[in-house]
Design a protein around this motif. Sequence first.
Motif, PDB file in Angstrom:
ATOM      1  N   GLU A 801      71.504  54.711  26.066  1.00 43.39           N
ATOM      2  CA  GLU A 801      71.141  53.332  26.393  1.00 43.39           C
ATOM      3  C   GLU A 801      70.820  52.535  25.110  1.00 43.39           C
ATOM      4  O   GLU A 801      71.191  51.355  24.977  1.00 43.39           O
ATOM      5  N   ASN A 802      70.114  53.191  24.177  1.00 40.18           N
ATOM      6  CA  ASN A 802      69.776  52.528  22.916  1.00 40.18           C
ATOM      7  C   ASN A 802      71.043  52.148  22.155  1.00 40.18           C
ATOM      8  O   ASN A 802      71.133  51.063  21.558  1.00 40.18           O
ATOM      9  N   THR A 803      72.012  52.999  22.193  1.00 35.06           N
ATOM     10  CA  THR A 803      73.278  52.700  21.510  1.00 35.06           C
ATOM     11  C   THR A 803      73.954  51.485  22.139  1.00 35.06           C
ATOM     12  O   THR A 803      74.486  50.588  21.449  1.00 35.06           O
ATOM     13  N   LEU A 804      73.947  51.453  23.473  1.00 36.66           N
ATOM     14  CA  LEU A 804      74.542  50.304  24.155  1.00 36.66           C
ATOM     15  C   LEU A 804      73.807  49.004  23.827  1.00 36.66           C
ATOM     16  O   LEU A 804      74.420  47.945  23.615  1.00 36.66           O
ATOM     17  N   LEU A 805      72.448  49.120  23.795  1.00 35.56           N
ATOM     18  CA  LEU A 805      71.662  47.931  23.493  1.00 35.56           C
ATOM     19  C   LEU A 805      71.968  47.433  22.083  1.00 35.56           C
ATOM     20  O   LEU A 805      72.075  46.222  21.827  1.00 35.56           O
ATOM     21  N   ARG A 806      72.116  48.362  21.170  1.00 36.92           N
ATOM     22  CA  ARG A 806      72.423  47.963  19.809  1.00 36.92           C
ATOM     23  C   ARG A 806      73.784  47.260  19.751  1.00 36.92           C
ATOM     24  O   ARG A 806      73.970  46.263  19.020  1.00 36.92           O
ATOM     25  N   ILE A 807      74.716  47.795  20.493  1.00 33.97           N
ATOM     26  CA  ILE A 807      76.041  47.159  20.509  1.00 33.97           C
ATOM     27  C   ILE A 807      75.941  45.733  21.078  1.00 33.97           C
ATOM     28  O   ILE A 807      76.533  44.759  20.552  1.00 33.97           O
ATOM     29  N   LEU A 808      75.150  45.577  22.197  1.00 32.58           N
ATOM     30  CA  LEU A 808      74.979  44.260  22.815  1.00 32.58           C
ATOM     31  C   LEU A 808      74.274  43.289  21.864  1.00 32.58           C
ATOM     32  O   LEU A 808      74.653  42.111  21.738  1.00 32.58           O
ATOM     33  N   VAL A 809      73.230  43.809  21.200  1.00 31.23           N
ATOM     34  CA  VAL A 809      72.485  42.932  20.274  1.00 31.23           C
ATOM     35  C   VAL A 809      73.399  42.489  19.137  1.00 31.23           C
ATOM     36  O   VAL A 809      73.396  41.329  18.714  1.00 31.23           O
ATOM     37  N   ALA A 810      74.169  43.450  18.626  1.00 31.02           N
ATOM     38  CA  ALA A 810      75.079  43.081  17.527  1.00 31.02           C
ATOM     39  C   ALA A 810      76.087  42.026  17.991  1.00 31.02           C
ATOM     40  O   ALA A 810      76.406  41.060  17.256  1.00 31.02           O
ATOM     41  N   ALA A 811      76.617  42.180  19.222  1.00 29.69           N
ATOM     42  CA  ALA A 811      77.562  41.186  19.738  1.00 29.69           C
ATOM     43  C   ALA A 811      76.893  39.814  19.916  1.00 29.69           C
ATOM     44  O   ALA A 811      77.481  38.751  19.610  1.00 29.69           O
TER      45      ALA A 811
END
Length: 869
Positions: A801-811
Amino acid sequence: SCSRAKDVTMPAKLPVNFFSTRSPVIDLFRGQLDYADHLRQDSEIVLYFFYAPWCGQSVAAREEIEHVASKLSDQVLFVAVNCWWNQGKCRKQKHFFYFPVIHLYHRSFGPIEYKGPMSAVYIEKFVRRVMTPLLYISSRSKLLDFLSNYEPGVLGYFEFNASPQPPGYLTFFTSALHSLKKDYLGTIRFGVITDKRVAEEVSLVHSGSVYLHRHVNTSLFYPNDIMNYTAENICKWALENREVLIRWLRPHGGKSLLLNNELKKGPALLIFIPYNPLAEIHPLLDEITKVALEYHNCNKSQAAEPESQHLGDTDSPAFDSFVPDAHMKLPETFSITKYPCCNTVVLPQWHSISRTHNVCELCINQTLGVKPNKVHVPHCNFLEIEAALDSFYLQEHTFFQVISSTIECSNFLSFYSPFSYYTACCRTVNRRFLSFISSEKTIFQTPKVAFSSHGKKDNTQHSIPHIEDRNCFIPDLHISSTNITGLSCRTNKTLNLYLLDSNLFWIYAERLGATRSTHLKEFATIVDLKEEVHYVLDQNQSLVRPTLESFIKNFSILYSPLKRHLVDDPSIHFHEQHVITEVTSNTFHDTVFLSEKNVLLLYYAQWCGFCASLNHVFIQLARLLPPDNFTVARIDTTRNDLPWEFMTDRLPTILFFPHQRKEQSVKFPEDFSVNLPNLLKFILHHSSLSSSEPCTKECLHKERVLQQGHISHLEREIQKLRSEINALHQAHEQLEAQLTEARREEHRLQQQKHTLEKQHKTLQLHSEQLQATYDQKNQELLEMAEKLQELADASENLLKENTLLRILVAAREGKLQSKDEIKESLQSEQTLSEDNDVLVSAATATSEEKRIDNTDTTETEHSSGNRTE
């Protein structure tokens, strides 16, 4: 300077073909062992013949191998390998101590080494046994043939309804190959029963069960519950429990202890017969087998038990051979059994100078007080004989007569059973040596039998019997003179039976007394190393069953009437009268014991130089002594096989035999010099010239002195015996002390044992507690492991989930950054537009009307276009 010459060695010559190129044997004369192994992979049965080209035995066996290969080459691959060529792989990998060596392989099983005679018939027989290690038995007749063979037999029952083989069949097949590998003589025969009804004849019910057949003892079944069902265990079980009635002896021709080890086991009956291993029938061997079976059949009911239980058809000849007394009916009531167990006791003679003594036969007889349906003949053991002997002592059954021509018998009940009683029969026997030798009948045969009463006995001095031998001679038993049933268990002179092939080992028979000119190579002899006796069966008699039985029984009785065989020098011939008589082993008794003269005998040897120097002394002595009363003789101890009681360990030895007392020979003193005067004094001192003259006072005095000397000698002997008894008492006391100490030590060890048992129990309880603690901790660890696994799973999900959140934040950050750039660009454009508004304001006002008109026109067109769409 000259250099030292180097050693020059000639290289070995290249090997050549050992077998002919037309031979069916593949000859690898360069030792190609790897190629031999390659050939073995494509053949089921392979015979390897390892040889050395220079070996004479290899050369002799080459023709025998070719003869076997010419018969079996279509079924067996014969490969000869030169194991002496130093460049070959066979020499490098194999290290044989002798040549030739024969190895056989059955598929992947092997090697099976053949150690028998290098004869074509024996090699072919062994190869055929390896080819077919199992005999398939599908009918009752084949089963009877298998069980009637003298060799031990192992039977296995397998139901062939499974594919490819029933369970356990390959294991049983491999065990047969193991038996051939361990015993090259192949004394155990393995058979497979394929029919359920035939298997039930020997109580084989379950498929895979194994049965060991024995003729005399009880047959056995393989203990599956104790031993694992493996090929090695089955073979080991069969070898340990097999019953060997006759053993083949096949000396290999080199130095060995084969005969010595077998003869040291006890008296041996050696039978030489011409034997062909490939023959289908062996009548002479069957006769000898029946003799051996009867000889070892100590308990006929037990011996016949396996066959009588499992084979129902009692009318067949084979069954009659199994059970000799199958049709014999026991008497209904109160009758003596036909084969009681007997023991011979010898009572000492009534006087020291008497030539008679009493011989008693003590038997156990079983009576039947109640009529039973089936009664087996009881098997008498040593405890029963001992009980009968104790009864004989306690009731003082003394048969005391000086000379009697009748057999006196007495019956008395057993202490243990009202249906058993003991029979003691006694008679007086002349103990003169010649009476036993000349007698051809047993000493107990007499038509007169007198039974004594059970009441009081005479107040005569009773003697303690001594067990000498077991021999049935009671007339009531009606046993024939040649019956040897169970004789091996009724005598202390039990014979071991051995067979030798006279075609191969006739030289041994000649050494044992066989004549060389015989056309039929059949010979039997008894050798007893312990007693140093050797008996030879008369070669004029045919080697048949009655002859062998008589020969065995005459040896087994207490006073054997057999004449000892002695080997003498065949080169001695008497062509003229000599002053000194040359004695041989054949003429020893006639010249010395049966002669009415005084005999002076010289023991000598040809290698003895001092013996040769006495010849002139004995020639002068023989000329001086009167020939009517004296005989001077000599015997060569190196060329004559003398009885052990007349042998000497020192040469020369001089013995004097008085004509009235030949058994009381006198030895010439060793501390006296051997010359003519000393010899004359020695002879005159121990001889009596006029035996027919009446005895004078001086003669009576000499006789009295002689008797006194005998009495003194006996007193000395008694004193020696007393001293020995005292020594035995002291040893007994020491033994008692040692036993007491041993008992104390045993008691101490018992206490230590109890202490250790208590400690063991405590340790066991502690171990149980530790085990419980260990189980509890193990359960807790399992629970903790489960929780940790759950945490690990949750952590892994959070990481995802943290990885996904990081991807979303970066986007999201990328989008925001792009919006900021667009906003900045818009602000710059707005600034530029404000600067230009002032400049274009006039132009804008001028053309505003035109723009409005154009705008109206454009909107009108746009609306019309929308309608068109």
